[in-house]
Design a protein around this motif. Structure first.
Motif, PDB file in Angstrom:
ATOM      1  N   PRO A 118       0.369   6.362  -2.272  1.00  0.00           N
ATOM      2  CA  PRO A 118      -0.549   6.437  -1.140  1.00  0.00           C
ATOM      3  C   PRO A 118      -2.005   6.543  -1.606  1.00  0.00           C
ATOM      4  CG  PRO A 118       1.336   7.866  -0.787  1.00  0.00           C
ATOM      5  CD  PRO A 118       1.449   7.346  -2.188  1.00  0.00           C
ATOM      6  N   GLY A 119      -2.856   5.733  -0.990  1.00  0.00           N
ATOM      7  CA  GLY A 119      -4.277   5.775  -1.335  1.00  0.00           C
ATOM      8  C   GLY A 119      -4.655   4.852  -2.490  1.00  0.00           C
ATOM      9  N   TRP A 120      -3.665   4.239  -3.117  1.00  0.00           N
ATOM     10  CA  TRP A 120      -3.936   3.363  -4.266  1.00  0.00           C
ATOM     11  C   TRP A 120      -3.361   1.975  -4.038  1.00  0.00           C
ATOM     12  CZ3 TRP A 120      -6.735   4.815  -8.605  1.00  0.00           C
ATOM     13  CH2 TRP A 120      -7.066   6.175  -8.683  1.00  0.00           C
ATOM     14  N   GLU A 121      -3.955   1.025  -4.741  1.00  0.00           N
ATOM     15  CA  GLU A 121      -3.469  -0.352  -4.682  1.00  0.00           C
ATOM     16  C   GLU A 121      -3.264  -0.875  -6.097  1.00  0.00           C
ATOM     17  OE1 GLU A 121      -4.696  -3.939  -1.929  1.00  0.00           O
ATOM     18  OE2 GLU A 121      -6.279  -3.535  -3.374  1.00  0.00           O
TER      19      GLU A 121
ATOM     20  N   ASN B  76      -6.156  10.380 -12.076  1.00  0.00           N
ATOM     21  CA  ASN B  76      -6.169  11.635 -11.315  1.00  0.00           C
ATOM     22  C   ASN B  76      -6.388  12.847 -12.210  1.00  0.00           C
ATOM     23  OD1 ASN B  76      -5.940  10.636  -8.755  1.00  0.00           O
ATOM     24  ND2 ASN B  76      -3.681  10.740  -8.710  1.00  0.00           N
TER      25      ASN B  76
ATOM     26  N   ASN C  52       0.809  -1.219   0.000  1.00  0.00           N
ATOM     27  CA  ASN C  52       0.000   0.000   0.000  1.00  0.00           C
ATOM     28  C   ASN C  52       0.838   1.263   0.000  1.00  0.00           C
ATOM     29  OD1 ASN C  52      -2.028  -1.807   0.198  1.00  0.00           O
ATOM     30  ND2 ASN C  52      -2.242  -1.584   2.414  1.00  0.00           N
ATOM     31  N   GLU C  53       2.135   1.105   0.039  1.00  0.00           N
ATOM     32  CA  GLU C  53       2.962   2.293   0.243  1.00  0.00           C
ATOM     33  C   GLU C  53       3.423   2.933  -1.044  1.00  0.00           C
ATOM     34  OE1 GLU C  53       6.047   0.857   2.744  1.00  0.00           O
ATOM     35  OE2 GLU C  53       4.700   0.710   4.471  1.00  0.00           O
TER      36      GLU C  53
ATOM     37  N   ARG D 259      -8.510   2.422  -6.090  1.00  0.00           N
ATOM     38  CA  ARG D 259      -8.377   3.139  -4.831  1.00  0.00           C
ATOM     39  C   ARG D 259      -8.401   2.143  -3.689  1.00  0.00           C
ATOM     40  NH1 ARG D 259      -8.831   8.578  -6.072  1.00  0.00           N
ATOM     41  NH2 ARG D 259      -9.886   8.859  -8.058  1.00  0.00           N
ATOM     42  N   LEU D 260      -7.553   2.385  -2.696  1.00  0.00           N
ATOM     43  CA  LEU D 260      -7.502   1.493  -1.531  1.00  0.00           C
ATOM     44  C   LEU D 260      -8.905   1.314  -0.979  1.00  0.00           C
ATOM     45  CD1 LEU D 260      -4.543   2.217   0.896  1.00  0.00           C
ATOM     46  CD2 LEU D 260      -5.177   0.083  -0.227  1.00  0.00           C
TER      47      LEU D 260
ATOM     48  N   SER E 119     -11.331  -0.202  -2.431  1.00  0.00           N
ATOM     49  CA  SER E 119     -12.285  -0.517  -3.501  1.00  0.00           C
ATOM     50  C   SER E 119     -12.291  -2.022  -3.766  1.00  0.00           C
ATOM     51  CB  SER E 119     -11.887   0.243  -4.761  1.00  0.00           C
ATOM     52  OG  SER E 119     -12.437  -0.385  -5.893  1.00  0.00           O
TER      53      SER E 119
END
Ligand code: ADP
Ligand code: ZN
Ligand code: MG
Length: 490
Positions: free
Chosen positions: A15-18, A256, A11-12, A219-220, A222
């Motif tokens: 940030p906020g995405w996978e 984005n 996850n790093e 998105r993380l 989801s």
């Protein structure tokens, strides 16, 4: 072995995405001949010397299935915990100059191996294998001049059919991977399994293993998968990681900025470090699959499958267990990492054999995964006896750690034994009495320090070791000096 905590690294990256990744790995089988004819299966011959009417698809020629290719495919299926079952071949029709028949024989609806899994050794994550099917390789085109190796702008193209008809197994993972590191771990474990099972030589640099990476982002949190792109033909672990990270970043930036990811096949440009579009889904081929009329269904009997199972060597998971049993305990961290590395590089037999000869397991593992691993091309220069002799010399402080590393590197280069190499480097062990004499000399030259050390200021041992090192021109072993110092203080 203790189970490490699952990695958070997934996850790093952004940030906020996978990332969601599924890999398709093409593996050339280590048979003597091709999949449907008697032509030699080997790498690096003169172009177009291993060819015949069958692998050139000339009129009137008929394919005959290579039994040992089927056996190796079954080995792969069993090693990946798949259901091995009856399967059929299809023709996948498309035009490409490196494919002389204009169709590729592959397995489509019913693959020989389905629904398996593989466990990642460090994160302990289960990755599902959807299928591992048999197909034939294509030939190879080389685009010369102008286009930087690509067909656009090239002056002319050359084609070599030696590879056409070489047996492949394509291993398709479920979209279970969540980071570039996991993808790397998956490919190196898969590679180790393919090599250990005897199915492949696993040489990525010779194209024996080629990876296509399907990458999407979401998105993380989801549940739904995003639209994926497929990056073709990654032929090193380094390219795999770089290409996935670049591609995920590209997709996140697209989304984005309010755009959509288009499902595409993409090409990895190693020099520029970018992926570029090759073709989109809309331009995708219609392969017009139909059953290959010249081949009967493959139906391996239960007896044959059982026989094949018996011929599979020790697989990586069992090899890691065997390595772990050399140690009192193995928790996550450096020893486990080293065990995974040693097995992944096929160095575990060497370590186990050296330990059987009396070598210290920790030392054997460390020297194998550092010095031997970094010169693995010269592995054939290193006998078990020489390796374990060297480890004994280091263990008994006849060589310092630094000296032992240097000696081992030279042994790998030259094939000589450790005594001979140590002697030629002037690393002959300092005789215990000589070493003691040097320690005495240093003590009498530094009476104040000696007194403080004698009163219990242990940190001064570093001072004495340094002095003895200087006096001996680096030949003294720190551990041996420490024990002499201790015995003199007592
Ligand atoms: P196709 O039929 O187009 O070849 P598959 O369903 O066989 O597609 O999948 C091909 C590969 O793509 C598999 O390795 C699968 O895990 C992977 N994959 C499928 N969907 C996604 C996705 N949304 N993101 C990443 N990889 C995916
Ligand atoms: Zn042939
Ligand atoms: Mg597919």
């Amino acid at each position: 072995m203790a189970k490490p905590m699952p990695s958070e690294a997934a996850n790093e990256f952004i940030p906020g995405w996978e990332m969601v990744i599924g890999l398709e790995v093409h593996c050339e089988l280590k048979t003597r001949t091709k999949l449907f004819c008697g032509c030699t299966n080997s790498f690096g011959h003169e172009p177009n010397t291993n060819i015949c009417p069958v692998c050139l698809g000339l009129p009137g020629s008929l394919p005959v299935i290579n039994e040992s290719a089927v056996e190796l495919a079954v080995r792969i299926g069993l090693s990946l915990n798949c259901k091995v079952d009856e399967s059929i071949f299809h023709r996948k029709n498309y035009f490409y100059p490196d494919m002389p028949k204009d169709y590729q024989v592959s397995q489509y609806e019913r693959a020989i191996n389905e629904n398996g899994y593989l466990e990642l050794p460090l994160s302990k994550k289960m990755v599902r294998i959807e299928r591992a099917h048999i197909e034939e390789d294509t030939g190879k085109s080389t685009h010369v001049g102008g286009g930087g190796g690509r067909i656009h702008g090239a002056d002319h193209s050359l084609v070599d059919y030696n590879r056409a008809g070489i047996p492949l197994v394509e291993i398709v993972s479920a979209p279970d991977l969540r980071s570039a590191d996991e993808a790397r771990e998956y490919v190196s474990e898969l590679r180790a399994i393919l090599v250990a099972s005897g199915a492949s030589d696993g040489k990525m640099e010779e194209g024996s293993l080629r990876v296509d990476a399907n990458v999407s982002v979401r998105r993380l949190g989801s549940e739904e998968f995003g639209t994926r792109c497929e990056i073709k033909n990654l032929n090193s672990l380094r390219s795999l990681v770089r290409a996935i990270e670049y591609e995920a970043q590209r997709q996140v930036e697209l989304i984005n900025s309010g755009e959509r990811v288009i499902q595409q096949t993409r090409h990895w440009n190693e020099d520029q470090g970018v992926t570029t579009a090759m073709r989109s889904k809309e331009e995708a081929y219609d392969y017009r699959y139909f059953p290959e009329p010249d081949l009967v269904p493959l139906s391996p009997s239960d007896e044959w499958i059982a026989e094949i199972q018996g011929r599979i060597g020790l697989l990586p998971a069992a090899r890691r267990e065997r390595m772990a049993s050399l140690f009192a305990s193995v928790s996550a961290g450096s020893t486990l990492d080293q065990i995974v590395t040693a097995v992944g590089l096929g160095l575990d037999d060497l370590v186990v054999a050296a330990v059987e000869c009396g070598a210290d397991p920790k030392l054997a593992l460390a020297r194998a995964t550092n010095e031997v691993a970094s010169d693995i091309g010269n592995l054939s220069n290193l006998t078990v006896a020489n390796f374990s002799d060297l480890l004994m010399m280091e263990f008994e402080s006849k060589l310092s750690a630094t000296q032992a590393k240097t000696v081992l590197s030279k042994m790998l280069e030259s094939g000589s034994g450790p005594q001979e190499v140590a002697k030629s480097l002037g690393f002959e062990a300092l005789d215990a009495s000589i070493l003691e004499g040097l320690v005495d000399q240093v003590i009498s030259g530094s009476p104040k320090e000696w007194e403080r050390f004698s009163m219990g200021e242990d940190q001064l041992s570093g001072f004495f070791i340094g002095q003895v090192m200087k006096l001996s021109k680096g030949r003294a072993d720190g551990k041996a000096v420490t024990s002499i110092l201790r015995s003199k203080r007592a």
